[in-house]
Scaffold this motif. Structure first.
Motif, PDB file in Angstrom:
ATOM      1  N   SER A 146       0.477  -1.661   0.387  1.00  0.00           N
ATOM      2  CA  SER A 146      -0.250   0.373  -0.286  1.00  0.00           C
ATOM      3  C   SER A 146       0.971   1.116   0.142  1.00  0.00           C
ATOM      4  N   ASN A 147       1.394   1.737   1.115  1.00  0.00           N
ATOM      5  CA  ASN A 147       2.546   2.561   1.082  1.00  0.00           C
ATOM      6  C   ASN A 147       3.613   2.878  -0.300  1.00  0.00           C
ATOM      7  N   THR A 148       4.086   1.817  -0.833  1.00  0.00           N
ATOM      8  CA  THR A 148       5.294   1.884  -2.093  1.00  0.00           C
ATOM      9  C   THR A 148       4.493   1.922  -3.176  1.00  0.00           C
ATOM     10  N   VAL A 149       3.071   1.945  -3.059  1.00  0.00           N
ATOM     11  CA  VAL A 149       2.290   2.074  -4.304  1.00  0.00           C
ATOM     12  C   VAL A 149       1.682   3.954  -4.139  1.00  0.00           C
ATOM     13  N   LEU A 150       1.175   4.234  -2.942  1.00  0.00           N
ATOM     14  CA  LEU A 150       0.934   5.246  -3.244  1.00  0.00           C
ATOM     15  C   LEU A 150       1.974   6.085  -3.377  1.00  0.00           C
ATOM     16  N   GLY A 151       3.617   5.675  -2.730  1.00  0.00           N
ATOM     17  CA  GLY A 151       4.544   6.434  -2.680  1.00  0.00           C
ATOM     18  C   GLY A 151       5.036   6.298  -4.388  1.00  0.00           C
ATOM     19  N   LEU A 152       4.946   5.621  -4.891  1.00  0.00           N
ATOM     20  CA  LEU A 152       5.013   5.788  -6.413  1.00  0.00           C
ATOM     21  C   LEU A 152       4.284   6.573  -7.815  1.00  0.00           C
ATOM     22  N   ARG A 153       3.075   6.720  -6.844  1.00  0.00           N
ATOM     23  CA  ARG A 153       1.984   7.371  -7.714  1.00  0.00           C
ATOM     24  C   ARG A 153       2.971   8.366  -8.045  1.00  0.00           C
ATOM     25  N   SER A 154       3.029   9.051  -6.019  1.00  0.00           N
ATOM     26  CA  SER A 154       2.597  10.105  -5.916  1.00  0.00           C
ATOM     27  C   SER A 154       3.854  11.092  -6.138  1.00  0.00           C
ATOM     28  N   VAL A 155       4.250  11.419  -8.056  1.00  0.00           N
ATOM     29  CA  VAL A 155       4.933  11.867  -7.762  1.00  0.00           C
ATOM     30  C   VAL A 155       4.752  13.184  -8.802  1.00  0.00           C
ATOM     31  N   ASN A 156       5.675  13.978  -8.918  1.00  0.00           N
ATOM     32  CA  ASN A 156       5.592  15.798  -9.481  1.00  0.00           C
ATOM     33  C   ASN A 156       5.011  15.409 -10.540  1.00  0.00           C
ATOM     34  N   PRO A 157       4.136  15.649 -10.861  1.00  0.00           N
ATOM     35  CA  PRO A 157       3.176  15.549 -12.410  1.00  0.00           C
ATOM     36  C   PRO A 157       3.883  16.474 -13.197  1.00  0.00           C
ATOM     37  N   GLY A 158       4.940  17.517 -13.058  1.00  0.00           N
ATOM     38  CA  GLY A 158       5.929  18.085 -13.890  1.00  0.00           C
ATOM     39  C   GLY A 158       7.200  17.618 -13.834  1.00  0.00           C
ATOM     40  N   LEU A 159       7.698  17.405 -13.242  1.00  0.00           N
ATOM     41  CA  LEU A 159       8.940  15.673 -13.285  1.00  0.00           C
ATOM     42  C   LEU A 159       8.966  14.759 -13.917  1.00  0.00           C
ATOM     43  N   LEU A 160       7.464  14.104 -13.753  1.00  0.00           N
ATOM     44  CA  LEU A 160       6.636  12.665 -14.380  1.00  0.00           C
ATOM     45  C   LEU A 160       7.042  13.157 -16.194  1.00  0.00           C
ATOM     46  N   ASN A 161       6.111  14.842 -16.718  1.00  0.00           N
ATOM     47  CA  ASN A 161       6.314  15.320 -17.817  1.00  0.00           C
ATOM     48  C   ASN A 161       7.253  16.012 -18.654  1.00  0.00           C
ATOM     49  N   LEU A 162       7.814  15.722 -17.854  1.00  0.00           N
ATOM     50  CA  LEU A 162       9.919  15.963 -17.810  1.00  0.00           C
ATOM     51  C   LEU A 162      10.665  15.414 -18.294  1.00  0.00           C
ATOM     52  N   ILE A 179      10.917   5.638  -7.651  1.00  0.00           N
ATOM     53  CA  ILE A 179      11.099   5.391  -6.583  1.00  0.00           C
ATOM     54  C   ILE A 179      12.211   6.156  -5.204  1.00  0.00           C
ATOM     55  N   PRO A 180      12.905   7.287  -6.257  1.00  0.00           N
ATOM     56  CA  PRO A 180      13.551   8.335  -4.874  1.00  0.00           C
ATOM     57  C   PRO A 180      12.293   9.241  -4.315  1.00  0.00           C
ATOM     58  N   SER A 181      11.229   9.912  -5.386  1.00  0.00           N
ATOM     59  CA  SER A 181      10.313  10.151  -4.565  1.00  0.00           C
ATOM     60  C   SER A 181       8.978   9.101  -3.574  1.00  0.00           C
ATOM     61  N   ALA A 182       9.118   7.840  -3.600  1.00  0.00           N
ATOM     62  CA  ALA A 182       8.459   6.900  -2.815  1.00  0.00           C
ATOM     63  C   ALA A 182       9.404   6.651  -1.730  1.00  0.00           C
ATOM     64  N   LEU A 183      10.548   6.658  -1.495  1.00  0.00           N
ATOM     65  CA  LEU A 183      11.067   6.652  -0.210  1.00  0.00           C
ATOM     66  C   LEU A 183      10.134   6.372   1.292  1.00  0.00           C
ATOM     67  N   PRO A 184      10.302   8.011   0.687  1.00  0.00           N
ATOM     68  CA  PRO A 184       9.634   8.311   2.176  1.00  0.00           C
ATOM     69  C   PRO A 184       8.462   6.989   2.528  1.00  0.00           C
ATOM     70  N   SER A 185       7.532   7.326   1.810  1.00  0.00           N
ATOM     71  CA  SER A 185       6.166   6.034   2.115  1.00  0.00           C
ATOM     72  C   SER A 185       6.894   4.930   1.951  1.00  0.00           C
ATOM     73  N   ILE A 186       7.447   4.412   1.517  1.00  0.00           N
ATOM     74  CA  ILE A 186       7.952   3.294   1.788  1.00  0.00           C
ATOM     75  C   ILE A 186       9.058   3.124   3.119  1.00  0.00           C
ATOM     76  N   PHE A 187       9.236   3.854   3.833  1.00  0.00           N
ATOM     77  CA  PHE A 187       9.949   3.617   5.072  1.00  0.00           C
ATOM     78  C   PHE A 187       8.937   3.559   6.260  1.00  0.00           C
ATOM     79  N   GLY A 188       7.382   4.957   5.579  1.00  0.00           N
ATOM     80  CA  GLY A 188       6.483   4.636   6.672  1.00  0.00           C
ATOM     81  C   GLY A 188       6.120   3.134   6.180  1.00  0.00           C
ATOM     82  N   GLY A 189       6.652   2.486   5.180  1.00  0.00           N
ATOM     83  CA  GLY A 189       5.531   1.114   5.089  1.00  0.00           C
ATOM     84  C   GLY A 189       6.158   0.123   5.760  1.00  0.00           C
TER      85      GLY A 189
END
Length: 269
Positions: A146-162, A179-189
């Motif tokens: 759950s936390n990893t999926v949330l973190g992987l989905r919660s990326v900056n849209p501008g960076l994703l478009n870039l 993965i770098p954006s998701a690390l805080p959520s992963i560690f929470g999990g």
């Protein structure tokens, strides 16, 4: 008290965060000991902290061996949960259809009581250690997913478009952005899952009720209850509680070591 007048140890914010719960815990133990002494509470009802400490010291070899058995199952289950959870989350984030098809079955692992299916797993799997590990893994894997999926989905849209503008591949986007954006959520999990792995191991030991040389702390709790050895029950429970706190703290230290230099969630205020 001004910062300049504080003792050197208390001047460090990290030491203050550690000293505050330790002081509260010491005060609670002192009150507990005084109440047991003044009210002359029988040891078979509520043992005093001194009685629990004496039992912990007298039965240390037995309890320490049981702790190692429980820890072995916990670490195996936690490692398996992390591997399976992260890989599953990586698959989910690649396809919304795949996530929609399989995520409800991951939820089943969370909502199904482990005490209901643990007897079946123990019957199906002949080796007790493997059966206990599977039970604990089932209890610990969902927060990772759950936390990893949330973190992987919660990326900056501008960076994703870039990344898309520069024709980055799925693998490059995953490794360098998601993965770098998701690390805080992963560690929470990881924090949640480490405690659930311990709980799952203890619950599975309760259900299995295995004896002999491979007994964990849950069996020692049951055996102490049968013998009305209440101080040993509290001593075993104390070891389980301290182990859970240490696992949570270890995940917190790991998160701080990886994120403190660049992510605001672990930076000092």
């Amino acid at each position: 008290m001004s910062p300049a007048s504080r003792p050197p140890l208390l001047a460090d914010p990290r030491m203050r965060r550690m000293a505050a719960p330790l002081a509260v815990g010491a005060l609670m133990l002192l009150v507990w000991q005084m109440l047991c002494t003044l009210l002359q509470v029988p040891v078979y009802l509520v043992p005093s902290p001194s009685a629990i400490g004496h039992t912990l010291f007298a039965d240390w070899s037995l309890l320490f061996h049981a702790l190692l058995v429980t820890l072995r199952i916990t670490f195996f289950a936690f490692s398996l949960a992390v591997g399976l959870g992260v890989l599953t989350a990586f698959l989910f984030v690649q396809s919304r259809v795949l996530e929609a098809a399989l995520f409800p079955y991951a939820i089943l692992l969370q909502v199904t009581p482990i005490v209901a299916i643990a007897p079946l797993i123990i019957i199906w799997v002949k080796t007790p250690a493997i059966a206990l590990t599977l039970c604990a893994t089932m209890m610990a894997v969902f927060p990772i997913i759950s936390n990893t999926v949330l973190g992987l989905r919660s990326v900056n849209p501008g960076l994703l478009n870039l990344f898309r503008l520069n024709r980055a591949s799925r693998w490059q986007t995953l490794v360098r952005l998601r993965i770098p954006s998701a690390l805080p959520s992963i560690f929470g999990g990881l924090r949640i899952s480490s405690g659930l792995a311990l709980i799952g191991a203890v619950v599975a030991e309760f259900v299995a009720g295995t004896g002999g040389t491979s007994t964990g702390l849950a069996y020692q709790l049951l055996q102490a209850g049968f013998e009305l050895n209440i101080p040993r029950m509290f001593a075993a429970l104390f070891l389980i509680t301290v182990t859970g706190v240490l696992l949570f703290g270890l995940m917190g230290l790991l998160s701080r070591a990886c994120l403190s230099r660049w992510h605001e969630s672990e930076m000092e205020a």
